[in-house]
Design a protein around this motif. Structure first.
Motif, PDB file in Angstrom:
ATOM      1  N   HIS A 121      55.704  48.302  52.799  1.00  0.00           N
ATOM      2  CA  HIS A 121      56.892  47.046  52.200  1.00  0.00           C
ATOM      3  C   HIS A 121      56.207  45.822  53.285  1.00  0.00           C
ATOM      4  N   TRP A 122      56.431  44.884  52.690  1.00  0.00           N
ATOM      5  CA  TRP A 122      55.721  43.847  53.582  1.00  0.00           C
ATOM      6  C   TRP A 122      56.605  41.843  52.838  1.00  0.00           C
ATOM      7  N   THR A 123      56.579  41.433  54.030  1.00  0.00           N
ATOM      8  CA  THR A 123      57.472  40.432  53.605  1.00  0.00           C
ATOM      9  C   THR A 123      56.868  39.225  54.617  1.00  0.00           C
ATOM     10  N   VAL A 183      58.306  42.046  49.398  1.00  0.00           N
ATOM     11  CA  VAL A 183      58.093  43.634  48.525  1.00  0.00           C
ATOM     12  C   VAL A 183      58.551  44.869  48.923  1.00  0.00           C
ATOM     13  N   GLU A 184      59.517  45.747  47.943  1.00  0.00           N
ATOM     14  CA  GLU A 184      60.031  46.938  47.951  1.00  0.00           C
ATOM     15  C   GLU A 184      59.017  47.971  49.043  1.00  0.00           C
ATOM     16  N   VAL A 188      54.734  44.195  57.641  1.00  0.00           N
ATOM     17  CA  VAL A 188      53.707  45.522  57.349  1.00  0.00           C
ATOM     18  C   VAL A 188      55.251  46.471  57.774  1.00  0.00           C
ATOM     19  N   ARG A 189      55.569  46.963  57.492  1.00  0.00           N
ATOM     20  CA  ARG A 189      56.528  47.741  57.801  1.00  0.00           C
ATOM     21  C   ARG A 189      56.329  49.130  57.103  1.00  0.00           C
ATOM     22  N   THR A 190      56.051  50.373  57.685  1.00  0.00           N
ATOM     23  CA  THR A 190      55.320  52.065  57.043  1.00  0.00           C
ATOM     24  C   THR A 190      56.983  52.466  57.745  1.00  0.00           C
ATOM     25  N   ASP A 191      56.771  54.328  57.753  1.00  0.00           N
ATOM     26  CA  ASP A 191      57.644  54.845  58.460  1.00  0.00           C
ATOM     27  C   ASP A 191      57.582  54.970  59.829  1.00  0.00           C
TER      28      ASP A 191
END
Length: 274
Positions: A77-79, A33-34, A53-56
Motif C-alpha cells: 500500500h502506498w501514501t 491506498v489500502e 510504499v509499505r509491504t510486510d
C-alpha cells in the motif's frame, strides 16, 4: 476506450492482452491506498511528487526519478506525501520473472521516463505489430539495464521491534539510543540488538541509516540543503552526513541535488493523422 478515457483503476490493467501496459493517475497530498496486490508486476513511479510504499517486509520512500519494482502478488500500500503524478506500468507475470521476485528501487533514466510517457500516448490495447509494441519492448530493455538503488527499510514482525521502528520512522532525527528504546518497549538493549539482524537483516545502526537515507531523499526532493538535512537527522556536521551518504550510495547528496535540479526534457504531444 480512447486515451482521454483511460482508466485510473489498476484492476483494469491486469488482464489486458499486452505484455506491458501503462496507467496514469494523479493524487493530491495525503491519499493512502489500502493494501492490495496485482496479477502483474508493477513499476510504481511518479514523474512528480513523493510516495511512501509499505509491504510486510519493507518501507520505501520514492521521490521523482526513482521507482519501485513490485513483483506479482506482493501485497503493498502506498501514501502520497505530496501531490503525485503517477505514471506506472504493469508487466505480465511470465515476463516479470526475469526482473526478480523481490521489491527493489531502481533509477529511472530520462529514456525510461520518456518511454513510459510514450506508451501512455498509445491505446491501451496498442496494435501488434506497431509503435506501441516497440515502445513496450524498449521499456523491458531499459528495466533490464536499470540500476538498483540500495535504499530499503526492512520491516520486522516482532511487536517490540515494530514499536521501536515505528517510533524511529516517525522521528528520524531522534537522539534516543537503543537502551532508551529498549526501556520503552519492556525489553533489554541486548534483546533489541539481537533482534535487529534476525528480523531485518541489518544491525541497529545500519537500519537507522537506511531510515536516514530515505528521509534524505524526501528532503532532497523538497529542496533542502545538506546542512538542513544533517541538522534534522541529528548529525554533528554536514560533512559527517555526506560521508555516511556517500559510503552507502557511492554518491554525495550534492550529486543528487544537481541531478534533480536539472530539468528533464518536456515531452511533446504525439501528432497523429486526423
Amino acid at each position: 476506450m480512447t486515451n482521454s478515457a483511460r482508466s485510473s483503476d489498476h484492476c483494469d490493467y491486469q488482464r489486458v492482452p499486452r505484455v506491458v501496459t501503462a496507467m496514469a493517475r494523479d493524487e493530491v497530498h495525503g491519499v493512502s491506498v489500502e493494501p492490495h496486490s496485482h496479477e502483474r508486476a508493477q513499476l510504481l513511479y511518479a514523474t512528480e511528487g513523493l510516495m511512501r510504499v509499505r509491504t510486510d517486509s519493507g518501507v520505501w520512500i520514492l521521490p521523482p526519478r526513482r521507482a519501485l519494482w513490485i513483483p506479482p502478488g506482493v501485497v503493498h500500500h502506498w501514501t502520497s506525501l505530496s501531490k503525485v503524478t503517477m505514471r506506472t506500468i504493469y508487466v505480465e507475470a511470465a515476463t516479470a520473472r526475469a526482473f526478480g521476485d523481490s521489491c527493489r528501487v531502481i533509477e529511472v533514466t530520462p529514456l525510461l521516463r520518456e518511454l513510459i510517457l510514450a506508451l501512455l500516448d498509445e491505446p491501451i490495447e496498442y496494435p501488434i505489430p506497431g509503435r506501441g509494441e516497440h515502445v513496450a519492448m524498449l521499456i523491458l530493455s531499459e528495466l533490464a539495464a536499470a540500476e538498483t538503488v540500495p535504499i530499503a527499510i526492512p520491516w520486522p514482525r516482532d511487536r517490540r521491534l515494530v514499536a521501536v521502528c515505528s517510533a524511529i520512522m516517525a522521528d528520524p532525527g531522534s537522539s534516543r539510543n537503543i537502551e532508551q528504546w529498549a526501556d520503552d518497549v519492556g525489553a533489554s538493549a541486548r534483546t533489541l540488538i539481537r533482534l535487529f539482524p534476525k528480523e531485518t537483516g541489518l544491525h541497529y545502526r545500519q537500519w537507522v541509516q537506511q531510515v536516514h537515507l530515505a528521509e534524505a531523499f524526501s528532503r532532497l526532493a523538497q529542496g533542502q540543503s545538506v546542512g538542513e538535512m544533517a541538522t534534522a537527522l541529528g548529525y554533528a556536521s554536514p560533512s559527517a552526513f555526506s560521508a555516511m551518504f556517500r559510503r552507502i550510495l557511492g554518491k554525495t547528496p550534492q550529486h543528487y541535488m544537481t541531478e534533480w535540479r536539472t530539468p528533464l526534457p518536456q515531452s511533446q504531444p504525439t501528432r497523429r493523422p486526423a
